[in-house]
Scaffold this active site. Structure first.
Site, PDB file in Angstrom:
ATOM      1  N   LYS A 126      -2.004  -3.432   8.362  1.00 26.38           N
ATOM      2  CA  LYS A 126      -2.679  -2.248   8.555  1.00 26.38           C
ATOM      3  C   LYS A 126      -2.664  -2.827  10.234  1.00 26.38           C
ATOM      4  O   LYS A 126      -2.359  -3.895   9.907  1.00 26.38           O
ATOM      5  CB  LYS A 126      -3.876  -2.338   8.559  1.00 26.38           C
ATOM      6  CG  LYS A 126      -4.275  -1.603   6.787  1.00 26.38           C
ATOM      7  CD  LYS A 126      -6.106  -1.960   6.486  1.00 26.38           C
ATOM      8  CE  LYS A 126      -6.324  -1.231   5.226  1.00 26.38           C
ATOM      9  NZ  LYS A 126      -7.273  -2.141   4.694  1.00 26.38           N
TER      10      LYS A 126
ATOM     11  N   ARG B 155      -1.904  -2.030  -6.610  1.00 25.14           N
ATOM     12  CA  ARG B 155      -1.467  -3.332  -6.145  1.00 25.14           C
ATOM     13  C   ARG B 155      -2.421  -4.069  -6.842  1.00 25.14           C
ATOM     14  O   ARG B 155      -2.100  -5.254  -6.488  1.00 25.14           O
ATOM     15  CB  ARG B 155      -1.785  -2.886  -4.755  1.00 25.14           C
ATOM     16  CG  ARG B 155      -1.791  -3.690  -3.296  1.00 25.14           C
ATOM     17  CD  ARG B 155      -2.470  -2.643  -2.343  1.00 25.14           C
ATOM     18  NE  ARG B 155      -3.396  -3.579  -1.295  1.00 25.14           N
ATOM     19  CZ  ARG B 155      -2.741  -4.662  -0.267  1.00 25.14           C
ATOM     20  NH1 ARG B 155      -1.632  -4.937  -0.376  1.00 25.14           N
ATOM     21  NH2 ARG B 155      -3.195  -5.261   0.646  1.00 25.14           N
TER      22      ARG B 155
ATOM     23  N   HIS C 118      -2.887   2.750  -5.845  1.00 19.68           N
ATOM     24  CA  HIS C 118      -3.659   0.885  -5.091  1.00 19.68           C
ATOM     25  C   HIS C 118      -4.272   0.333  -6.294  1.00 19.68           C
ATOM     26  O   HIS C 118      -4.163  -1.245  -6.484  1.00 19.68           O
ATOM     27  CB  HIS C 118      -5.026   1.701  -4.599  1.00 19.68           C
ATOM     28  CG  HIS C 118      -5.357   0.402  -3.182  1.00 19.68           C
ATOM     29  ND1 HIS C 118      -4.334   0.083  -2.205  1.00 19.68           N
ATOM     30  CD2 HIS C 118      -6.435  -0.255  -3.717  1.00 19.68           C
ATOM     31  CE1 HIS C 118      -5.097  -0.676  -1.335  1.00 19.68           C
ATOM     32  NE2 HIS C 118      -6.253  -1.414  -2.056  1.00 19.68           N
TER      33      HIS C 118
ATOM     34  N   ARG D  81       0.596  -1.462   0.499  1.00 24.00           N
ATOM     35  CA  ARG D  81       0.011   0.496   0.156  1.00 24.00           C
ATOM     36  C   ARG D  81       1.059   1.086  -0.270  1.00 24.00           C
ATOM     37  O   ARG D  81       2.026   1.176   0.565  1.00 24.00           O
ATOM     38  CB  ARG D  81      -1.047  -0.094   1.685  1.00 24.00           C
ATOM     39  CG  ARG D  81      -1.757  -1.512   1.283  1.00 24.00           C
ATOM     40  CD  ARG D  81      -2.457  -0.962   2.301  1.00 24.00           C
ATOM     41  NE  ARG D  81      -2.864  -2.733   2.806  1.00 24.00           N
ATOM     42  CZ  ARG D  81      -2.915  -3.345   3.548  1.00 24.00           C
ATOM     43  NH1 ARG D  81      -1.602  -3.340   4.366  1.00 24.00           N
ATOM     44  NH2 ARG D  81      -4.004  -4.895   3.322  1.00 24.00           N
TER      45      ARG D  81
ATOM     46  N   HIS E 295      -3.244  -9.538   3.301  1.00 22.58           N
ATOM     47  CA  HIS E 295      -4.509  -9.401   4.052  1.00 22.58           C
ATOM     48  C   HIS E 295      -5.113 -10.094   5.146  1.00 22.58           C
ATOM     49  O   HIS E 295      -4.144 -11.656   5.370  1.00 22.58           O
ATOM     50  CB  HIS E 295      -5.627 -10.175   2.809  1.00 22.58           C
ATOM     51  CG  HIS E 295      -6.055  -8.592   1.608  1.00 22.58           C
ATOM     52  ND1 HIS E 295      -6.319  -9.386   0.247  1.00 22.58           N
ATOM     53  CD2 HIS E 295      -5.485  -8.106   1.760  1.00 22.58           C
ATOM     54  CE1 HIS E 295      -6.003  -7.804  -0.103  1.00 22.58           C
ATOM     55  NE2 HIS E 295      -5.959  -7.447   0.361  1.00 22.58           N
TER      56      HIS E 295
ATOM     57  N   TYR F 138      -9.666 -11.398  -6.950  1.00 19.65           N
ATOM     58  CA  TYR F 138      -9.280 -11.054  -7.760  1.00 19.65           C
ATOM     59  C   TYR F 138      -8.552 -12.376  -8.732  1.00 19.65           C
ATOM     60  O   TYR F 138      -8.939 -11.730  -9.475  1.00 19.65           O
ATOM     61  CB  TYR F 138      -7.687 -10.749  -7.307  1.00 19.65           C
ATOM     62  CG  TYR F 138      -6.916  -9.361  -6.462  1.00 19.65           C
ATOM     63  CD1 TYR F 138      -6.870  -8.560  -7.405  1.00 19.65           C
ATOM     64  CD2 TYR F 138      -6.567  -9.873  -5.366  1.00 19.65           C
ATOM     65  CE1 TYR F 138      -6.208  -6.875  -6.052  1.00 19.65           C
ATOM     66  CE2 TYR F 138      -6.493  -8.443  -4.635  1.00 19.65           C
ATOM     67  CZ  TYR F 138      -6.748  -6.847  -5.194  1.00 19.65           C
ATOM     68  OH  TYR F 138      -6.683  -5.927  -4.671  1.00 19.65           O
TER      69      TYR F 138
END
Length: 299
Positions: free
Chosen positions: A169, A245, A242, A145, A268, A277
């Site tokens: 994150k 990404r 993004h 990110r 993730h 995806y």
């Protein structure tokens, strides 16, 4: 009210380890709800389930997308759970509120041709050109990110194994890989352009990516420079950091990479976030099948 909101925001930042961007979104969502309560002359501790349903209607009438409504409800649900756990309210009115199903948006990604076009825009004879090419290379090579990119320090890079330690994150660390092209441009910028920028301003920096003043670049700074690159490349589409990404993940799956590996590389928490995806990848497989299988061709 403000005291409780400030305490909650400090809690999610210091204890839950949420990013500053996430914290800001929570603050915006809660403030909007509080303004709505003020207009209705209702105290935030007196909110009930029926009132929340009215607020949902209000958001739908404002034409908010389902994903936006889901995010706002998530923010408010977390805030009221905090209030309940700290005995500020007796019951949590958001406990049984259902979140609307999110819209399934297929991720937009770039073709190899488009990638080559934008990668050739930065002029490597200039310091900032070397930096801009490196930013593009890292985003595509690692799938990180933009918020993770700007936090990379030189000490986070393992040059021997071609790995970078990134903080994702929730301040969760992971290792991402990079290849020969990225390795080349990391070394070019570190040993040439970056050194010249820092020397010009008589500064030092522990961060890999810096701005033209020798300071740590911001996420907004990266977004703006990519906008300039896309404009110079004359691509007739909106390209964001993004999207690189998304391109990273889609290209890996199209080349046969398994989804669990892609999940880990993207950072993730759940496989569900990565599975979007596969829809793009399956469409690619379908086109290959239709174009290549003998039964699909007229004799």
């Amino acid at each position: 009210m403000k005291k409780d909101i400030d305490a909650f925001l400090e809690y999610i930042e210091k204890q839950k380890m949420y990013s500053l961007n996430t914290k800001k979104n929570y603050e915006i969502d809660i403030s909007e709800f509080m303004n709505y309560l003020k207009d209705k002359e209702i105290n935030y501790t007196d909110v009930n389930y029926e009132f929340i349903k009215e607020y949902l209607v209000y958001m739908y009438n404002k034409k908010y997308k389902r994903n936006t409504i889901a995010r706002k409800l998530s923010s408010l649900r977390s805030f009221y759970k905090y209030l309940f756990n700290n005995n500020i309210i007796k019951t949590n009115p958001f406990k049984y509120v259902k979140t609307p199903k999110k819209e399934k948006m297929l991720p937009k990604y770039l073709s190899v041709v488009d990638l080559e076009t934008i990668f050739n825009v930065p002029n490597l004879n200039f310091n900032l050109g070397q930096r801009d090419r490196l930013i593009l290379e890292i985003l595509y090579a690692t799938g990180i990110r933009v918020g993770e990119l700007v936090e990379i320090k030189v000490s986070d890079i393992d040059f021997f194994n071609k790995e970078i330690k990134v903080n994702g994150k929730g301040n969760k660390q992971r290792i991402v890989e990079f290849g020969d092209y990225c390795f080349e441009y990391i070394n070019l910028f570190l040993n040439d352009g970056r050194e010249k920028i820092l020397k010009k301003h008589n500064k030092t920096s522990s961060y890999l990516i810096i701005n033209d003043h020798g300071d740590k670049i911001t996420t907004r700074g990266v977004e703006l420079l990519i906008d300039k690159i896309i404009k110079k490349a004359a691509l007739k589409r909106k390209v964001t950091p993004h999207m690189l990404r998304h391109t990273f993940a889609t290209h890996l799956l199209n080349e046969g990479c398994d989804i669990l590996t892609v999940k880990e590389l993207l950072g993730h928490e759940s496989l569900e976030s990565t599975q979007i995806y596969t829809h793009v990848s399956n469409e690619h497989l379908r086109k290959v099948y239709l174009n290549c299988h003998p039964n699909n061709k007229k004799m």
